[in-house]
Design a protein around this motif. Structure first.
Motif, PDB file in Angstrom:
ATOM      1  N   ILE A 110       0.853  -1.204   0.000  1.00 31.52           N
ATOM      2  CA  ILE A 110       0.000   0.000   0.000  1.00 31.52           C
ATOM      3  C   ILE A 110       0.883   1.246   0.000  1.00 31.52           C
ATOM      4  CG2 ILE A 110      -1.797   1.283   1.236  1.00 31.52           C
ATOM      5  CD1 ILE A 110      -2.600  -1.435   2.544  1.00 31.52           C
ATOM      6  N   LYS A 111       1.921   1.223   0.849  1.00 30.76           N
ATOM      7  CA  LYS A 111       2.785   2.409   0.946  1.00 30.76           C
ATOM      8  C   LYS A 111       3.500   2.666  -0.379  1.00 30.76           C
ATOM      9  CE  LYS A 111       3.371   2.534   5.894  1.00 30.76           C
ATOM     10  NZ  LYS A 111       4.213   2.197   7.025  1.00 30.76           N
ATOM     11  N   ARG A 112       3.924   1.598  -1.010  1.00 28.08           N
ATOM     12  CA  ARG A 112       4.608   1.739  -2.308  1.00 28.08           C
ATOM     13  C   ARG A 112       3.645   2.334  -3.350  1.00 28.08           C
ATOM     14  NH1 ARG A 112       9.870   2.171  -3.265  1.00 28.08           N
ATOM     15  NH2 ARG A 112       9.946   2.394  -5.510  1.00 28.08           N
ATOM     16  N   ALA A 113       2.386   1.900  -3.288  1.00 26.24           N
ATOM     17  CA  ALA A 113       1.388   2.376  -4.259  1.00 26.24           C
ATOM     18  C   ALA A 113       1.092   3.863  -4.082  1.00 26.24           C
ATOM     19  CB  ALA A 113       0.102   1.555  -4.126  1.00 26.24           C
ATOM     20  N   MET A 114       1.438   4.423  -2.917  1.00 25.53           N
ATOM     21  CA  MET A 114       1.230   5.865  -2.720  1.00 25.53           C
ATOM     22  C   MET A 114       2.046   6.691  -3.714  1.00 25.53           C
ATOM     23  SD  MET A 114       1.036   6.063   1.414  1.00 25.53           S
ATOM     24  CE  MET A 114       1.169   7.846   1.448  1.00 25.53           C
ATOM     25  N   ASN A 115       3.105   6.115  -4.276  1.00 27.08           N
ATOM     26  CA  ASN A 115       3.890   6.827  -5.300  1.00 27.08           C
ATOM     27  C   ASN A 115       3.186   6.841  -6.657  1.00 27.08           C
ATOM     28  OD1 ASN A 115       6.096   7.123  -3.546  1.00 27.08           O
ATOM     29  ND2 ASN A 115       6.865   5.080  -4.074  1.00 27.08           N
ATOM     30  N   PHE A 116       2.302   5.884  -6.883  1.00 28.48           N
ATOM     31  CA  PHE A 116       1.807   5.660  -8.244  1.00 28.48           C
ATOM     32  C   PHE A 116       0.981   6.810  -8.829  1.00 28.48           C
ATOM     33  CE2 PHE A 116       1.976   0.730  -7.557  1.00 28.48           C
ATOM     34  CZ  PHE A 116       3.352   0.816  -7.427  1.00 28.48           C
ATOM     35  N   VAL A 424      18.766 -19.985 -17.308  1.00 26.95           N
ATOM     36  CA  VAL A 424      17.568 -20.683 -16.826  1.00 26.95           C
ATOM     37  C   VAL A 424      16.352 -19.841 -17.213  1.00 26.95           C
ATOM     38  CG1 VAL A 424      16.407 -21.675 -14.818  1.00 26.95           C
ATOM     39  CG2 VAL A 424      18.911 -21.685 -14.932  1.00 26.95           C
ATOM     40  N   HIS A 425      15.421 -20.464 -17.899  1.00 24.68           N
ATOM     41  CA  HIS A 425      14.306 -19.726 -18.496  1.00 24.68           C
ATOM     42  C   HIS A 425      13.190 -19.472 -17.477  1.00 24.68           C
ATOM     43  CE1 HIS A 425      11.677 -19.207 -22.341  1.00 24.68           C
ATOM     44  NE2 HIS A 425      11.880 -18.097 -21.686  1.00 24.68           N
ATOM     45  N   THR A 426      13.431 -18.473 -16.615  1.00 29.26           N
ATOM     46  CA  THR A 426      12.438 -18.072 -15.607  1.00 29.26           C
ATOM     47  C   THR A 426      12.357 -16.554 -15.611  1.00 29.26           C
ATOM     48  OG1 THR A 426      14.165 -17.952 -13.920  1.00 29.26           O
ATOM     49  CG2 THR A 426      12.932 -20.013 -14.045  1.00 29.26           C
ATOM     50  N   GLY A 427      11.267 -16.033 -15.036  1.00 24.55           N
ATOM     51  CA  GLY A 427      11.144 -14.577 -14.917  1.00 24.55           C
ATOM     52  C   GLY A 427      12.027 -14.026 -13.810  1.00 24.55           C
ATOM     53  N   MET A 428      12.344 -14.861 -12.815  1.00 30.36           N
ATOM     54  CA  MET A 428      13.116 -14.420 -11.648  1.00 30.36           C
ATOM     55  C   MET A 428      14.053 -15.549 -11.231  1.00 30.36           C
ATOM     56  SD  MET A 428       9.774 -12.976  -9.588  1.00 30.36           S
ATOM     57  CE  MET A 428       8.853 -14.485  -9.701  1.00 30.36           C
ATOM     58  N   ASN A 437      11.187 -14.875  -3.218  1.00 34.23           N
ATOM     59  CA  ASN A 437      11.541 -13.467  -3.021  1.00 34.23           C
ATOM     60  C   ASN A 437      10.465 -12.615  -3.665  1.00 34.23           C
ATOM     61  OD1 ASN A 437      14.482 -12.810  -1.996  1.00 34.23           O
ATOM     62  ND2 ASN A 437      14.642 -14.687  -3.196  1.00 34.23           N
ATOM     63  N   ASP A 438      10.014 -11.585  -2.974  1.00 35.77           N
ATOM     64  CA  ASP A 438       9.080 -10.618  -3.575  1.00 35.77           C
ATOM     65  C   ASP A 438       9.300  -9.286  -2.871  1.00 35.77           C
ATOM     66  OD1 ASP A 438       7.103  -9.281  -4.909  1.00 35.77           O
ATOM     67  OD2 ASP A 438       5.440 -10.531  -4.212  1.00 35.77           O
ATOM     68  N   GLU A 439       9.805  -8.309  -3.583  1.00 33.15           N
ATOM     69  CA  GLU A 439      10.014  -6.987  -2.995  1.00 33.15           C
ATOM     70  C   GLU A 439       9.131  -6.004  -3.760  1.00 33.15           C
ATOM     71  OE1 GLU A 439      13.868  -5.695  -1.619  1.00 33.15           O
ATOM     72  OE2 GLU A 439      14.772  -7.413  -2.627  1.00 33.15           O
ATOM     73  N   PRO A 440       8.285  -5.244  -3.030  1.00 30.76           N
ATOM     74  CA  PRO A 440       7.298  -4.397  -3.709  1.00 30.76           C
ATOM     75  C   PRO A 440       7.862  -3.410  -4.732  1.00 30.76           C
ATOM     76  CG  PRO A 440       6.783  -4.559  -1.381  1.00 30.76           C
ATOM     77  CD  PRO A 440       8.099  -5.252  -1.573  1.00 30.76           C
ATOM     78  N   HIS A 441       9.153  -3.063  -4.663  1.00 32.85           N
ATOM     79  CA  HIS A 441       9.689  -2.102  -5.625  1.00 32.85           C
ATOM     80  C   HIS A 441      10.421  -2.791  -6.781  1.00 32.85           C
ATOM     81  CE1 HIS A 441      13.019  -3.076  -3.034  1.00 32.85           C
ATOM     82  NE2 HIS A 441      13.860  -2.563  -3.910  1.00 32.85           N
ATOM     83  N   VAL A 442      10.467  -4.135  -6.773  1.00 33.33           N
ATOM     84  CA  VAL A 442      11.228  -4.859  -7.806  1.00 33.33           C
ATOM     85  C   VAL A 442      10.264  -5.663  -8.675  1.00 33.33           C
ATOM     86  CG1 VAL A 442      13.104  -6.508  -8.219  1.00 33.33           C
ATOM     87  CG2 VAL A 442      13.163  -5.066  -6.189  1.00 33.33           C
ATOM     88  N   MET A 443      10.591  -5.755  -9.957  1.00 37.31           N
ATOM     89  CA  MET A 443       9.752  -6.501 -10.902  1.00 37.31           C
ATOM     90  C   MET A 443       9.479  -7.931 -10.426  1.00 37.31           C
ATOM     91  SD  MET A 443      10.899  -8.219 -14.326  1.00 37.31           S
ATOM     92  CE  MET A 443      10.779  -9.771 -13.462  1.00 37.31           C
ATOM     93  N   GLY A 451       2.965 -17.528 -16.324  1.00 34.41           N
ATOM     94  CA  GLY A 451       2.230 -16.264 -16.327  1.00 34.41           C
ATOM     95  C   GLY A 451       2.522 -15.329 -17.473  1.00 34.41           C
ATOM     96  N   VAL A 452       1.725 -14.272 -17.479  1.00 27.40           N
ATOM     97  CA  VAL A 452       1.827 -13.223 -18.489  1.00 27.40           C
ATOM     98  C   VAL A 452       1.757 -11.900 -17.746  1.00 27.40           C
ATOM     99  CG1 VAL A 452       0.647 -12.128 -20.449  1.00 27.40           C
ATOM    100  CG2 VAL A 452       0.621 -14.614 -20.223  1.00 27.40           C
ATOM    101  N   GLY A 453       2.725 -11.037 -17.963  1.00 26.99           N
ATOM    102  CA  GLY A 453       2.677  -9.714 -17.333  1.00 26.99           C
ATOM    103  C   GLY A 453       3.668  -9.607 -16.192  1.00 26.99           C
ATOM    104  N   ARG A 454       3.898  -8.397 -15.759  1.00 26.51           N
ATOM    105  CA  ARG A 454       4.854  -8.104 -14.697  1.00 26.51           C
ATOM    106  C   ARG A 454       4.191  -7.263 -13.628  1.00 26.51           C
ATOM    107  NH1 ARG A 454       7.078 -11.816 -16.447  1.00 26.51           N
ATOM    108  NH2 ARG A 454       9.164 -12.015 -17.307  1.00 26.51           N
ATOM    109  N   PHE A 455       4.547  -7.517 -12.367  1.00 26.41           N
ATOM    110  CA  PHE A 455       3.986  -6.776 -11.244  1.00 26.41           C
ATOM    111  C   PHE A 455       4.997  -5.821 -10.646  1.00 26.41           C
ATOM    112  CE2 PHE A 455       0.160  -9.288 -10.812  1.00 26.41           C
ATOM    113  CZ  PHE A 455      -0.675  -8.365 -10.203  1.00 26.41           C
ATOM    114  N   ASN A 456       4.462  -4.957  -9.797  1.00 26.02           N
ATOM    115  CA  ASN A 456       5.227  -4.042  -8.925  1.00 26.02           C
ATOM    116  C   ASN A 456       5.735  -2.803  -9.685  1.00 26.02           C
ATOM    117  OD1 ASN A 456       4.778  -6.021  -7.043  1.00 26.02           O
ATOM    118  ND2 ASN A 456       6.887  -6.719  -6.919  1.00 26.02           N
ATOM    119  N   ASP A 457       5.743  -1.703  -8.943  1.00 26.97           N
ATOM    120  CA  ASP A 457       6.294  -0.426  -9.371  1.00 26.97           C
ATOM    121  C   ASP A 457       5.852  -0.008 -10.786  1.00 26.97           C
ATOM    122  OD1 ASP A 457       7.964   1.159  -7.536  1.00 26.97           O
ATOM    123  OD2 ASP A 457       9.048   1.548  -9.400  1.00 26.97           O
TER     124      ASP A 457
END
Ligand code: NAP
Length: 480
Positions: A110-116, A424-428, A437-443, A451-457
């Motif tokens: 939520i705090k990260r989304a305050m920048n959006f 290695v064929h992965t998104g992360m 690992n999931d950091e709100p400011h990192v892809m 999946g399809v698409g990217r999250f965060n920031d």
């Protein structure tokens, strides 16, 4: 635990009008927590109509107003922190450390989304037409449908909800049937924060009853789905049929490669966390570990020693590392894939056992990549170990899967680790760390069937908004 027996539609708590009564049960004790009436398609219509109404006014509010409301939302979730722990533990079987991580990261999102609101940048572009100026505006998508899974229900709902609201959209959230309370608790936070009625709605009902209707409904322009690849395929196909955008965050079959120069003890410690955190019910959990032949036996010995000491039991006990599986059908599925893998020739280095919905950790060794536990997403406290003759073979086995979410490489040479990770064929993928690992400011996001698409920031700002070209003519054009 708080009982949420009503749907949250247009800022009101209303009884569902569906034909089914649904149960919310504690997966550890089996206790019935409460029953509630499912949402019907009429409730879905009402939620979407309210969202469409509310969105029009919300989109006009200033970035500062949006930020102020999001700040209140973060405060409201903070006030509900103890209730959130209780809900995640009681209805979802989360251990206390997992619940702690989930609530803290939810607030962080939520705090990260305050920048959006201030990241909705457009462009001014040149024109070849005399007197024309081109403006590209970034606009909200409109109404976004969020469909959430049960494994990390609050965080994975908020990962979509907060950016959607911050970028001027309204939301209709459908939680998983096993974890409705976590979503209604978020509704309570929106209510307390004083958001306009209808901007955020929660409708709970079984995916098999109302899921297709929710996805195909004409109001939402984006379906943000987090769940299994199987259901994601259907959601993608239905949305495609209606020419709707999708964000699909799906299943994984994540791998750790342990190279001959790795620190065996550190690799084993990380592997135990990656394979068994939240009972292995994490999309980024380690399914397979590919260890090179030079360190294979020593690595397994350390892994068994650490995993064998994990405390399994009551998720409310702060010492517990492995709590219950979400429900008995899911526990049966995990047991079956383990038994089928043993029948296919895998050896057992650590034998798990079942007590109700508890499954003690399983370590299966001498696996091959065609065995059931290596092909499927286990989504439980079991991991298969595969021996590789060399690094090239390890990479080839790692890539021999339909999934491509996260991964891990352990090595004594960090720069070489990056070279291997990139193959290695992965998104992360994480060098000298495990796969969760999931950091709100990192892809965040997957490849292939993950999946399809990217999250965060900025990635999520782009996904949850659209661009619009507006041009002006400062002098009239000569058309003839
Ligand atoms: P699931 O069975 O696919 O369910 C996910 C959500 O979809 C639930 O809310 C479910 O509702 C709903 N649903 C079911 N059928 C539907 C339909 N026809 N139309 C629309 N919605 C429908 O997944 P799950 O068992 O809850 O979660 C575990 C899976 O999610 C694993 O595969 C895991 O890897 C994946 N996951 C991925 C990520 C990621 O970020 N990539 C994160 C977490 C989990 P009901 O509960 O009512 O059926």
């Amino acid at each position: 635990m708080r009982e949420y027996k009503y749907q949250y539609i247009d800022g009101q708590w209303r009884e569902g009008t569906g034909s089914h009564m649904l149960e919310n049960r504690n997966p550890y004790t089996g206790e019935l927590l409460y029953t509630y009436r499912s949402a019907s398609t009429a409730d879905v219509d009402a939620a979407y109509a309210a969202a469409a109404r509310a969105q029009k006014e919300w989109a006009k509010t200033s970035p500062h107003e949006k930020q102020g409301m999001l700040e209140k939302l973060a405060q409201a979730v903070e006030e509900l922190r103890e209730d959130a722990y209780e809900c995640l533990i009681t209805e979802g079987g989360s251990t206390r450390p997992k619940a702690d991580f989930e609530v803290a990261t939810c607030i962080e999102f939520i705090k990260r989304a305050m920048n959006f609101p201030l990241m909705m940048n457009g462009k001014i572009m040149p024109s070849n037409i005399p007197g024309k100026e081109n403006f590209i505006y970034r606009e909200p998508k409109g109404v976004i449908c969020v469909i959430a899974p049960w494994n990390v229900p609050m965080l994975l709902a908020m990962r979509s909800v907060a950016p959607a609201i911050a970028t001027g959209n309204a939301v209709v959230l459908k939680p998983a049937t096993d974890t409705p309370g976590s979503a209604f608790l978020l509704a309570e936070a929106f209510d307390r924060a004083g958001f306009p009625p209808g901007l955020f709605n929660v409708i709970a009902g079984r995916g098999c009853d109302i899921g297709d209707y929710i996805v195909e409904h004409p109001v939402p322009s984006l379906i943000s789905f987090t769940g299994s690849t199987e259901v994601g395929r259907r959601v993608g196909a239905l949305a495609g049929g209606k020419i709707k955008d999708v964000s699909l965050e799906l299943g994984g079959n994540n791998v750790m490669i342990v190279l001959p120069d790795a620190d065996i003890k550190e690799a084993a410690k990380a592997a135990v966390f990656g394979a068994f955190f939240h009972q292995g019910q994490v999309c980024m959990a380690l399914n397979r570990i590919i260890a090179c032949k030079e360190i294979y036996d020593a690595f397994i010995q350390k892994l068994v020693e650490i995993a064998g000491a994990l405390k399994v039991g009551d998720p409310a006990d702060p010492e517990t590392f492995i709590g219950p599986i979400i429900n008995s059908q899911q526990a049966d599925k995990i047991e079956k894939v383990v038994r089928d893998t043993i029948a296919a020739g895998a050896k057992v280095a650590l034998e798990g056992r079942r007590e109700g919905n508890l499954i003690y950790p399983w370590i299966l060794v001498d696996c091959t990549n065609d065995m059931p536990a290596a092909r499927q997403e286990i989504f439980g406290p079991a991991v298969c170990i595969i021996k590789a003759n060399d690094e090239d073979e390890a990479v080839r086995i790692a890539n021999d899967t339909e999934y491509g979410l996260s991964g891990s490489v352990f090595t004594g040479d960090l720069f070489h680790g990056i070279q291997v990770a990139r193959q290695v064929h992965t998104g992360m993928i994480h060098v000298n760390d495990q796969s969760i690992n999931d950091e709100p400011h990192v892809m965040f996001g997957g490849e292939k069937c993950s999946g399809v698409g990217r999250f965060n920031d900025q990635w999520v700002v782009d996904k949850f908004t659209t661009e619009k070209w507006v041009s002006i003519q400062s002098c009239y054009r000569a058309f003839s």
